[in-house]
Design a protein around this motif. Sequence first.
Motif, PDB file in Angstrom:
ATOM      1  N   PHE A 120      -5.779   1.882  35.367  1.00 10.85           N
ATOM      2  CA  PHE A 120      -6.781   1.192  34.900  1.00 10.85           C
ATOM      3  C   PHE A 120      -6.331   0.370  33.538  1.00 10.85           C
ATOM      4  CE2 PHE A 120      -6.414   5.360  32.356  1.00 10.85           C
ATOM      5  CZ  PHE A 120      -6.657   4.893  31.240  1.00 10.85           C
ATOM      6  N   ALA A 121      -6.916  -0.595  33.341  1.00  8.57           N
ATOM      7  CA  ALA A 121      -6.802  -1.286  31.898  1.00  8.57           C
ATOM      8  C   ALA A 121      -7.929  -2.167  31.214  1.00  8.57           C
ATOM      9  CB  ALA A 121      -5.705  -2.557  32.368  1.00  8.57           C
ATOM     10  N   GLY A 122      -8.118  -2.470  30.084  1.00  9.34           N
ATOM     11  CA  GLY A 122      -9.060  -2.909  29.663  1.00  9.34           C
ATOM     12  C   GLY A 122      -8.771  -3.348  28.127  1.00  9.34           C
ATOM     13  N   VAL A 123     -10.025  -3.336  27.269  1.00 13.34           N
ATOM     14  CA  VAL A 123      -9.938  -3.571  25.928  1.00 13.34           C
ATOM     15  C   VAL A 123     -10.870  -2.605  25.220  1.00 13.34           C
ATOM     16  CG1 VAL A 123     -11.919  -5.196  26.058  1.00 13.34           C
ATOM     17  CG2 VAL A 123     -10.260  -5.514  24.174  1.00 13.34           C
ATOM     18  N   ALA A 124     -10.449  -2.260  24.023  1.00 14.25           N
ATOM     19  CA  ALA A 124     -10.934  -1.408  23.328  1.00 14.25           C
ATOM     20  C   ALA A 124     -11.180  -1.724  21.876  1.00 14.25           C
ATOM     21  CB  ALA A 124     -10.341   0.038  23.490  1.00 14.25           C
ATOM     22  N   TYR A 125     -12.118  -1.141  21.269  1.00 15.57           N
ATOM     23  CA  TYR A 125     -12.384  -1.196  19.579  1.00 15.57           C
ATOM     24  C   TYR A 125     -12.424   0.014  19.197  1.00 15.57           C
ATOM     25  CZ  TYR A 125     -14.816  -2.477  15.431  1.00 15.57           C
ATOM     26  OH  TYR A 125     -15.173  -2.831  14.160  1.00 15.57           O
ATOM     27  N   PHE A 126     -11.587   0.304  18.011  1.00 15.30           N
ATOM     28  CA  PHE A 126     -11.680   2.066  17.605  1.00 15.30           C
ATOM     29  C   PHE A 126     -11.424   1.832  16.055  1.00 15.30           C
ATOM     30  CE2 PHE A 126      -7.043   0.499  17.481  1.00 15.30           C
ATOM     31  CZ  PHE A 126      -6.392   0.929  16.374  1.00 15.30           C
ATOM     32  N   SER A 127     -12.028   2.931  15.866  1.00 12.12           N
ATOM     33  CA  SER A 127     -11.954   3.173  14.227  1.00 12.12           C
ATOM     34  C   SER A 127     -10.933   4.302  13.869  1.00 12.12           C
ATOM     35  CB  SER A 127     -13.182   3.559  13.543  1.00 12.12           C
ATOM     36  OG  SER A 127     -13.875   4.519  14.061  1.00 12.12           O
ATOM     37  N   PHE A 128     -10.356   4.371  12.772  1.00 11.06           N
ATOM     38  CA  PHE A 128      -9.533   5.568  12.185  1.00 11.06           C
ATOM     39  C   PHE A 128      -9.405   5.446  10.805  1.00 11.06           C
ATOM     40  CE2 PHE A 128      -7.043   1.747  11.967  1.00 11.06           C
ATOM     41  CZ  PHE A 128      -5.978   1.711  11.049  1.00 11.06           C
ATOM     42  N   ASN A 129      -9.037   6.545  10.159  1.00  6.67           N
ATOM     43  CA  ASN A 129      -9.022   6.586   8.768  1.00  6.67           C
ATOM     44  C   ASN A 129      -7.977   7.602   8.244  1.00  6.67           C
ATOM     45  OD1 ASN A 129      -9.489   6.207   5.906  1.00  6.67           O
ATOM     46  ND2 ASN A 129     -11.592   6.992   6.119  1.00  6.67           N
ATOM     47  N   PRO A 130      -6.608   7.356   8.011  1.00  2.00           N
ATOM     48  CA  PRO A 130      -5.641   8.486   8.064  1.00  2.00           C
ATOM     49  C   PRO A 130      -5.967   9.164   6.416  1.00  2.00           C
ATOM     50  CG  PRO A 130      -4.813   6.159   7.484  1.00  2.00           C
ATOM     51  CD  PRO A 130      -6.092   5.977   8.015  1.00  2.00           C
ATOM     52  N   TYR A 131      -5.613  10.542   6.505  1.00  3.88           N
ATOM     53  CA  TYR A 131      -5.593  11.260   5.185  1.00  3.88           C
ATOM     54  C   TYR A 131      -4.376  12.323   5.181  1.00  3.88           C
ATOM     55  CZ  TYR A 131      -8.018  14.849   8.013  1.00  3.88           C
ATOM     56  OH  TYR A 131      -8.363  15.819   8.969  1.00  3.88           O
ATOM     57  N   THR A 132      -4.343  12.807   4.296  1.00  4.81           N
ATOM     58  CA  THR A 132      -3.146  14.066   3.815  1.00  4.81           C
ATOM     59  C   THR A 132      -3.750  15.012   3.020  1.00  4.81           C
ATOM     60  OG1 THR A 132      -0.989  14.390   3.679  1.00  4.81           O
ATOM     61  CG2 THR A 132      -2.041  12.760   2.140  1.00  4.81           C
ATOM     62  N   TYR A 133      -3.033  15.881   2.632  1.00  5.10           N
ATOM     63  CA  TYR A 133      -3.406  16.560   1.440  1.00  5.10           C
ATOM     64  C   TYR A 133      -2.481  16.790   0.614  1.00  5.10           C
ATOM     65  CZ  TYR A 133      -7.165  18.680   4.540  1.00  5.10           C
ATOM     66  OH  TYR A 133      -8.337  18.858   5.332  1.00  5.10           O
ATOM     67  N   ASP A 134      -2.782  16.627  -0.805  1.00  6.30           N
ATOM     68  CA  ASP A 134      -1.804  16.471  -1.864  1.00  6.30           C
ATOM     69  C   ASP A 134      -1.009  17.835  -2.055  1.00  6.30           C
ATOM     70  OD1 ASP A 134      -3.423  17.586  -3.504  1.00  6.30           O
ATOM     71  OD2 ASP A 134      -4.131  15.851  -4.497  1.00  6.30           O
ATOM     72  N   SER A 135      -0.364  17.846  -3.168  1.00  8.38           N
ATOM     73  CA  SER A 135       0.263  18.958  -3.699  1.00  8.38           C
ATOM     74  C   SER A 135      -0.472  20.148  -4.216  1.00  8.38           C
ATOM     75  CB  SER A 135       1.449  18.748  -4.750  1.00  8.38           C
ATOM     76  OG  SER A 135       0.689  17.972  -5.708  1.00  8.38           O
ATOM     77  N   LEU A 136      -1.908  19.605  -4.405  1.00 10.73           N
ATOM     78  CA  LEU A 136      -2.547  20.492  -4.725  1.00 10.73           C
ATOM     79  C   LEU A 136      -3.847  21.011  -3.747  1.00 10.73           C
ATOM     80  CD1 LEU A 136      -3.535  19.219  -8.421  1.00 10.73           C
ATOM     81  CD2 LEU A 136      -1.962  21.098  -7.962  1.00 10.73           C
ATOM     82  N   ASN A 137      -3.565  20.617  -2.429  1.00 10.89           N
ATOM     83  CA  ASN A 137      -4.280  20.883  -1.201  1.00 10.89           C
ATOM     84  C   ASN A 137      -5.521  19.997  -1.396  1.00 10.89           C
ATOM     85  OD1 ASN A 137      -4.097  21.797   1.347  1.00 10.89           O
ATOM     86  ND2 ASN A 137      -5.652  23.456   0.702  1.00 10.89           N
ATOM     87  N   VAL A 138      -5.618  19.002  -1.864  1.00 14.65           N
ATOM     88  CA  VAL A 138      -6.777  18.229  -2.015  1.00 14.65           C
ATOM     89  C   VAL A 138      -6.750  16.931  -1.083  1.00 14.65           C
ATOM     90  CG1 VAL A 138      -8.228  16.448  -3.483  1.00 14.65           C
ATOM     91  CG2 VAL A 138      -7.129  18.441  -4.512  1.00 14.65           C
ATOM     92  N   ASP A 198      -0.334   5.157   8.362  1.00 18.70           N
ATOM     93  CA  ASP A 198      -0.299   4.729   6.911  1.00 18.70           C
ATOM     94  C   ASP A 198       1.114   4.594   6.690  1.00 18.70           C
ATOM     95  OD1 ASP A 198      -1.757   4.022   4.321  1.00 18.70           O
ATOM     96  OD2 ASP A 198      -0.277   5.536   3.712  1.00 18.70           O
ATOM     97  N   LEU A 199       1.853   4.068   7.450  1.00 19.38           N
ATOM     98  CA  LEU A 199       3.321   3.862   7.253  1.00 19.38           C
ATOM     99  C   LEU A 199       3.946   2.854   8.310  1.00 19.38           C
ATOM    100  CD1 LEU A 199       6.215   5.114   6.619  1.00 19.38           C
ATOM    101  CD2 LEU A 199       5.895   6.740   8.374  1.00 19.38           C
ATOM    102  N   SER A 200       4.635   1.984   7.594  1.00 20.36           N
ATOM    103  CA  SER A 200       5.052   0.617   8.431  1.00 20.36           C
ATOM    104  C   SER A 200       6.107   0.320   7.857  1.00 20.36           C
ATOM    105  CB  SER A 200       3.979  -0.343   8.298  1.00 20.36           C
ATOM    106  OG  SER A 200       4.506  -1.595   9.223  1.00 20.36           O
ATOM    107  N   MET A 201       6.218  -0.398   6.503  1.00 20.23           N
ATOM    108  CA  MET A 201       7.211  -1.284   5.955  1.00 20.23           C
ATOM    109  C   MET A 201       8.227  -0.672   4.984  1.00 20.23           C
ATOM    110  SD  MET A 201       4.859  -4.718   5.888  1.00 20.23           S
ATOM    111  CE  MET A 201       6.260  -5.700   5.940  1.00 20.23           C
ATOM    112  N   SER A 202       8.482  -1.310   4.127  1.00 18.12           N
ATOM    113  CA  SER A 202       9.228  -0.572   3.034  1.00 18.12           C
ATOM    114  C   SER A 202       8.575  -0.176   1.902  1.00 18.12           C
ATOM    115  CB  SER A 202      10.356  -1.892   2.351  1.00 18.12           C
ATOM    116  OG  SER A 202       9.733  -2.766   1.836  1.00 18.12           O
ATOM    117  N   TYR A 203       9.303   0.725   0.960  1.00 26.19           N
ATOM    118  CA  TYR A 203       8.676   1.283  -0.280  1.00 26.19           C
ATOM    119  C   TYR A 203       8.550  -0.094  -1.260  1.00 26.19           C
ATOM    120  CZ  TYR A 203      10.003   5.954   1.168  1.00 26.19           C
ATOM    121  OH  TYR A 203       9.998   7.234   1.575  1.00 26.19           O
ATOM    122  N   ALA A 204       7.370   0.261  -1.859  1.00 21.72           N
ATOM    123  CA  ALA A 204       7.198  -0.823  -3.171  1.00 21.72           C
ATOM    124  C   ALA A 204       8.022  -0.207  -4.194  1.00 21.72           C
ATOM    125  CB  ALA A 204       5.734  -0.807  -3.243  1.00 21.72           C
TER     126      ALA A 204
END
Length: 285
Positions: A120-138, A198-204
Amino acid sequence: MQRILVIALLVSSFNVSAQKFHLTLFGGMSNYMGDMQSKPFTFDEAHAAYGGGLLYEITDQLSARANVTIGTVSGNDRSSSSSLVRDRNLNFTSPVTEAQLGLEYDILSLYEHQLTPYVFAGVAYFSFNPYTYDSLNVKTYLQPLGTEGQGFYQGRTKYSLNQLAIPVGVGLKFAISDNVRLAIEVGYRKLFTDYIDDLSMSYADPAQLLAINGPKAYELAFRGDELHNGQTYPTGGSIRGNPKTKDWYYFSGVTLSFRLPNLSGDGGSGGGGKNTQYGCPGRPY
């Protein structure tokens, strides 16, 4: 009399069309391949996925499919076999919601065989929203932060959380009965973004990142210092990810499909019955 004939023809046409539709239910797992997970297929970081949709038989072997699938993808540098990646110490999780339109081709007709591979093959529209937990678990969503200097650094802009994708995949389908089919499939999504993690290029430049995008962006752009092994913050322009390859995500699992009944009350068989030569489902229309 003419009106009655027209109505009868319309009802008959609807019955035939209805018998070509299948309701599909999917259950399985979701995963991704990218800068935090390089394996093309793995159960590491796998999450439950589910969905449903409709399939319409254009011919005995070609069908149109429309699906909505919901899953989760994630990655963690600590699982990497590379010490350089582990020292970066990043991680993410993201929900994924996808709406897909496509075509499905059975290599063999299920009206003549009981088992067939398919593609199968086709086209799709998707949503995403990356998150993490910081050093304080927030819990912290990453896209608004601009962890690679989006908004000021070298013309980088914040990526969209809604994107297009190209689904492609293969499967194996089994006709349980005239009206019920079981399929096992793996479907990859070719993406046009490299930021599902949330990861692709070089460090700012770290000083600029801290001053302009704030302390949270600075904290979560590099987390090697949390390991307490002497890691120092990378200089601006240092390699953070690989922009030459886009991310992928994939769903794999089992699909059950049920032929929608017609209105004539004949159980959807349309008088087709079984194909006596092969002992397989007969055409219900």
